[in-house]
Scaffold this active site. Structure first.
Site, PDB file in Angstrom:
ATOM      1  N   ILE A 157       1.717 -23.745   7.316  1.00  0.00           N
ATOM      2  CA  ILE A 157       0.704 -24.266   6.391  1.00  0.00           C
ATOM      3  C   ILE A 157       0.895 -25.770   6.185  1.00  0.00           C
ATOM      4  CG2 ILE A 157      -0.056 -24.167   3.971  1.00  0.00           C
ATOM      5  CD1 ILE A 157       0.683 -21.101   4.082  1.00  0.00           C
ATOM      6  N   ASP A 169      16.266 -32.257   3.116  1.00  0.00           N
ATOM      7  CA  ASP A 169      16.433 -30.920   2.537  1.00  0.00           C
ATOM      8  C   ASP A 169      15.965 -30.999   1.087  1.00  0.00           C
ATOM      9  OD1 ASP A 169      17.291 -28.611   1.307  1.00  0.00           O
ATOM     10  OD2 ASP A 169      19.240 -28.587   2.307  1.00  0.00           O
ATOM     11  N   VAL A 170      14.848 -30.341   0.789  1.00  0.00           N
ATOM     12  CA  VAL A 170      14.253 -30.499  -0.548  1.00  0.00           C
ATOM     13  C   VAL A 170      15.103 -29.886  -1.657  1.00  0.00           C
ATOM     14  CG1 VAL A 170      11.854 -30.720   0.261  1.00  0.00           C
ATOM     15  CG2 VAL A 170      12.773 -28.438  -0.321  1.00  0.00           C
ATOM     16  N   TYR A 180      12.079 -14.357  -4.111  1.00  0.00           N
ATOM     17  CA  TYR A 180      10.856 -15.102  -3.780  1.00  0.00           C
ATOM     18  C   TYR A 180       9.769 -14.892  -4.823  1.00  0.00           C
ATOM     19  CZ  TYR A 180       6.947 -16.506  -0.661  1.00  0.00           C
ATOM     20  OH  TYR A 180       5.850 -17.099  -0.098  1.00  0.00           O
ATOM     21  N   LYS A 212       7.873 -17.701  -7.122  1.00  0.00           N
ATOM     22  CA  LYS A 212       6.479 -18.141  -6.972  1.00  0.00           C
ATOM     23  C   LYS A 212       5.738 -18.052  -8.308  1.00  0.00           C
ATOM     24  CE  LYS A 212       6.212 -19.349  -2.623  1.00  0.00           C
ATOM     25  NZ  LYS A 212       5.999 -20.756  -2.252  1.00  0.00           N
TER      26      LYS A 212
HETATM   27  N1  LIG Z   1       2.697 -17.566   5.513  1.00  0.00           N
HETATM   28  C1  LIG Z   1       2.349 -16.874   4.454  1.00  0.00           C
HETATM   29  O1  LIG Z   1       1.909 -15.705   4.542  1.00  0.00           O
HETATM   30  C2  LIG Z   1       2.440 -17.486   3.080  1.00  0.00           C
HETATM   31  C3  LIG Z   1       1.742 -16.853   2.039  1.00  0.00           C
HETATM   32  C4  LIG Z   1       1.819 -17.385   0.757  1.00  0.00           C
HETATM   33  C5  LIG Z   1       2.566 -18.540   0.535  1.00  0.00           C
HETATM   34  N2  LIG Z   1       3.227 -19.122   1.549  1.00  0.00           N
HETATM   35  C6  LIG Z   1       4.014 -20.311   1.258  1.00  0.00           C
HETATM   36  O2  LIG Z   1       3.574 -21.379   2.053  1.00  0.00           O
HETATM   37  C7  LIG Z   1       4.677 -22.251   2.318  1.00  0.00           C
HETATM   38  C8  LIG Z   1       4.774 -22.480   3.825  1.00  0.00           C
HETATM   39  O3  LIG Z   1       4.913 -21.236   4.467  1.00  0.00           O
HETATM   40  P1  LIG Z   1       4.683 -21.109   6.029  1.00  0.00           P
HETATM   41  O4  LIG Z   1       4.210 -19.733   6.296  1.00  0.00           O
HETATM   42  O5  LIG Z   1       3.899 -22.265   6.519  1.00  0.00           O
HETATM   43  O6  LIG Z   1       6.196 -21.179   6.521  1.00  0.00           O
HETATM   44  P2  LIG Z   1       6.864 -21.991   7.725  1.00  0.00           P
HETATM   45  O7  LIG Z   1       8.197 -21.350   7.920  1.00  0.00           O
HETATM   46  O8  LIG Z   1       5.943 -22.094   8.885  1.00  0.00           O
HETATM   47  O9  LIG Z   1       7.027 -23.455   7.111  1.00  0.00           O
HETATM   48  C9  LIG Z   1       7.978 -23.747   6.147  1.00  0.00           C
HETATM   49  C10 LIG Z   1       8.569 -25.118   6.465  1.00  0.00           C
HETATM   50  O10 LIG Z   1       9.511 -25.427   5.431  1.00  0.00           O
HETATM   51  C11 LIG Z   1      10.633 -26.027   6.052  1.00  0.00           C
HETATM   52  N3  LIG Z   1      11.803 -25.890   5.195  1.00  0.00           N
HETATM   53  C12 LIG Z   1      12.530 -24.773   4.962  1.00  0.00           C
HETATM   54  N4  LIG Z   1      13.557 -25.060   4.155  1.00  0.00           N
HETATM   55  C13 LIG Z   1      13.472 -26.385   3.869  1.00  0.00           C
HETATM   56  C14 LIG Z   1      14.257 -27.274   3.085  1.00  0.00           C
HETATM   57  N5  LIG Z   1      15.351 -26.862   2.437  1.00  0.00           N
HETATM   58  N6  LIG Z   1      13.885 -28.571   3.007  1.00  0.00           N
HETATM   59  C15 LIG Z   1      12.782 -29.009   3.670  1.00  0.00           C
HETATM   60  N7  LIG Z   1      12.010 -28.222   4.438  1.00  0.00           N
HETATM   61  C16 LIG Z   1      12.363 -26.916   4.531  1.00  0.00           C
HETATM   62  C17 LIG Z   1      10.774 -25.298   7.381  1.00  0.00           C
HETATM   63  O11 LIG Z   1      11.572 -26.021   8.307  1.00  0.00           O
HETATM   64  C18 LIG Z   1       9.335 -25.156   7.803  1.00  0.00           C
HETATM   65  O12 LIG Z   1       8.902 -26.252   8.573  1.00  0.00           O
HETATM   66  C19 LIG Z   1       5.916 -21.587   1.707  1.00  0.00           C
HETATM   67  O13 LIG Z   1       6.143 -22.145   0.431  1.00  0.00           O
HETATM   68  C20 LIG Z   1       5.494 -20.146   1.575  1.00  0.00           C
HETATM   69  O14 LIG Z   1       6.170 -19.498   0.522  1.00  0.00           O
HETATM   70  C21 LIG Z   1       3.190 -18.634   2.830  1.00  0.00           C
END
Ligand SMILES: NC(=O)c1ccc[n+]([C@@H]2O[C@H](COP(=O)([O-])OP(=O)(O)OC[C@H]3O[C@@H](n4cnc5c(N)ncnc54)[C@H](O)[C@@H]3O)[C@@H](O)[C@H]2O)c1
Length: 262
Positions: free
Chosen positions: A16, A60-61, A152, A156
């Site tokens: 995302i 690293d956030v 998680y 959220k």
């Molecule tokens: N995919 C889904 O179904 C979904 C649904 C609802 C919410 N979300 C939320 O959307 C967001 C992105 O999800 P996604 O599916 O794109 O996941 P993703 O794994 O594709 O992307 C997450 C990114 O965060 C980075 N990351 C992880 N730990 C980190 C840290 N400590 N510091 C900096 N960067 C870090 C990863 O390297 C990755 O690039 C998340 O917050 C997730 O909870 C996802």
């Protein structure tokens, strides 16, 4: 320093966050990607730089000092943040509170919740100084109802409340803070869970109103709307982008069945 508006995307190396980085770049923003995935992040920034300015910052956030330091570098390199999207996050699998690993629990909170606060504080201060800006946090359908993801899910929900607190605290500086609440989005991370048998697609589809799930680009579009002038009086909200999951999840599991055959 560029003269373009700056969009900062945590977790912008993939999923995302990457779709959001692409969308803001296509709308003439300079984009700063903050992520721990250097390889993918640098490739993303290089690809986006073909049409404008994009930079990757290894960050690293969960580390407040590191986020503060990177925020200062972004301001020096590109300028102050106009948009912040907090998409960095870890995605878990189903588990019980009694059996879960507490170290993994704490790590999840440090990245997902603390990471959101850290970015909002470090880049929010740049926005306060200019009295403008828009922040979108990544919530989830997990922000709205209980699901068996005990680190998680409450994290959220906490991000949704944090978003409201920030909306009030920063509103008087002309800064809006909202959240998006996606349902299942088939990013590579989630698709890998499906492929490993850790998510059941039939079950997922059976409780949505629509028969299509949002793509990462659909979430990015909702985020961009919340950051746009069209949303100038919208703040403190959680916008579900959920293909009707919230409406469907109780309706479609009603004990008396649905009034049509499925
Ligand atoms: N995919 C889904 O179904 C979904 C649904 C609802 C919410 N979300 C939320 O959307 C967001 C992105 O999800 P996604 O599916 O794109 O996941 P993703 O794994 O594709 O992307 C997450 C990114 O965060 C980075 N990351 C992880 N730990 C980190 C840290 N400590 N510091 C900096 N960067 C870090 C990863 O390297 C990755 O690039 C998340 O917050 C997730 O909870 C996802």
């Amino acid at each position: 320093m560029t003269t373009q508006a700056i969009a900062v995307i945590t977790g912008g190396s993939s999923g995302i966050g990457a779709a959001t980085a692409r969308l803001f770049a296509s709308r003439a923003y300079s984009v700063a990607i903050l992520d721990v995935n250097r390889d993918r992040g640098e490739k993303m920034a290089a690809a986006l730089s073909a049409g404008g300015t994009a930079r990757f910052y290894d960050c690293d956030v969960s580390d407040a000092k590191a986020v503060d330091a990177v925020a200062a570098r972004v301001e020096k390199d590109l300028g102050p943040a106009e948009v912040l999207v907090t998409s960095a996050g870890l995605i878990p699998n189903t588990e019980s509170i009694m059996d879960m690993d507490m170290e993994a629990h704490d790590r999840m909170w440090r990245v997902n919740y603390n990471g959101t606060i850290h970015a909002c504080r470090s880049f929010g201060r740049q926005m306060i100084a200019r009295k403008r800006g828009a922040i979108v946090t990544l919530g989830s359908i997990n922000s709205l109802l209980p699901l068996p993801l005990p680190a998680y899910n409450p994290g959220k929900a906490a991000i949704a409340r944090l978003t409201q607190l920030l909306a009030v605290e920063l509103g008087r500086h002309g800064i809006r803070v909202n959240s998006v609440g996606p349902t299942y989005v088939m990013t590579e991370t989630l698709q890998a869970r499906v492929d490993a048998g850790l998510r059941d697609v039939n079950k997922i589809m059976s409780v949505h109103a629509l028969d299509t799930l949002p793509s990462p680009e659909d979430i990015a579009t909702a985020i961009a709307f919340l950051c746009s002038a069209e949303a100038r009086t919208i703040t403190g909200v959680l916008l579900p982008v959920d293909s009707g999951w919230l409406a469907g999840v109780s309706y479609k599991t009603y004990a008396g069945g649905v009034p049509w055959k499925e």
